[in-house]
Design a protein around this motif. Sequence first.
Motif, PDB file in Angstrom:
ATOM      1  N   GLY A  67      -4.693  -3.289  -6.681  1.00  0.00           N
ATOM      2  CA  GLY A  67      -4.446  -3.109  -5.257  1.00  0.00           C
ATOM      3  C   GLY A  67      -4.683  -1.659  -4.881  1.00  0.00           C
ATOM      4  O   GLY A  67      -3.891  -0.786  -5.229  1.00  0.00           O
ATOM      5  N   LEU A  87       0.829  -1.196   0.000  1.00  0.00           N
ATOM      6  CA  LEU A  87       0.000   0.000   0.000  1.00  0.00           C
ATOM      7  C   LEU A  87       0.865   1.248   0.000  1.00  0.00           C
ATOM      8  O   LEU A  87       0.588   2.217  -0.691  1.00  0.00           O
ATOM      9  CB  LEU A  87      -0.917  -0.012   1.222  1.00  0.00           C
ATOM     10  N   GLY A 122      -6.235   1.406  -1.903  1.00  0.00           N
ATOM     11  CA  GLY A 122      -6.373   1.680  -0.484  1.00  0.00           C
ATOM     12  C   GLY A 122      -7.800   1.461  -0.014  1.00  0.00           C
ATOM     13  O   GLY A 122      -8.756   1.547  -0.790  1.00  0.00           O
ATOM     14  N   LEU A 148      -4.803  -2.945   2.214  1.00  0.00           N
ATOM     15  CA  LEU A 148      -4.874  -3.047   0.763  1.00  0.00           C
ATOM     16  C   LEU A 148      -6.128  -3.815   0.376  1.00  0.00           C
ATOM     17  O   LEU A 148      -6.401  -4.887   0.933  1.00  0.00           O
ATOM     18  CB  LEU A 148      -3.639  -3.763   0.219  1.00  0.00           C
TER      19      LEU A 148
END
Length: 317
Positions: free
Chosen positions: A249, A14, A251, A285
């Motif tokens: 991926g 992340l 947040g 993530l």
Amino acid sequence: MRRLAVLLVLPLLLTAGCAATDAGPADAPPGPARDAEAFDQRAAEVAEAWRPGPDWRTGYVPLEGPTLLTGDPGFTPDTEAAFRAGWYRAQVPIPPTRVGGEIRFPDGRLTLPLVSAAEAYRQLDTGDPQPCPGRPKQPGRPTPGGPTVEPGPDGWVTSSTQTACLPLTVTAVTFDTVPVRTSRGVAQVPAWLFTIEELTARVARLAVAPTGVTKVPEPTAPARPLPDGLVAAQDLAAVDDTRLTVRLGVGACDTGITPLVWERPDAVVVGGRVTRPTGECIALLKLEPVTVTLATPLGARPVLDVHTGAPLSIAPR
């Protein structure tokens, strides 16, 4: 398409996706246009750096895992947990004899060493579930109290999944080929097919011996971090001619998730753009599936992640 969100504690990934050390093209105002331009620039660099060895075009480089499903398995929570963990028990003899076979690629054929059904089953069966007091030893056959599954040859496997107390029952095994995405396109690959009493589709374990499998090349990518607002692709969920379903991926609090794709005749690069939250957010993530449409069918072109430059494999089902 049904949206699926999986939360993972992957702060390092992340952080890589959130780093704000590269603002992208300086002459573009902040927003989607600048993000798209930054993506195109990086994607071109990733594609230019992609230099696989000769085995990419002449050997066997699978872009899927060695255990596949031949159709819709009709999972329940119990059976899916057992499949993911590799919990099986055989109710029929598993032949130890080896057989010959070859892989059929769109551009040719390749003969490679294969494993026997017994070897394939040993690779498939990774252990046994822990005992679950009060749970049935076999589906539909309750056993009151006490441990319900005996230790297998691999010993107990620890799991926090409360429903995963039952192994899958193998009732037959046959030899055939299954379609597998490889570096040379979709190939017909020899496999041992296990009929499972609790599933509506057979479980295939690819029969190519480990010595015949070429590893995916190490990724190459620009040294600088991914520009802020862009996110990496984690894997492929599905490939269908010109349509790719990619898992990004992102947040946990990102919004405006938008897939981005860049292609040329020998490679495809994928990623996405997001709008970052202005306030505090938990460092998790989320894997977000998105779909992109290519200008031409994918064919044998690699799908590269815009962050790492790595070729993406199809995620295990």
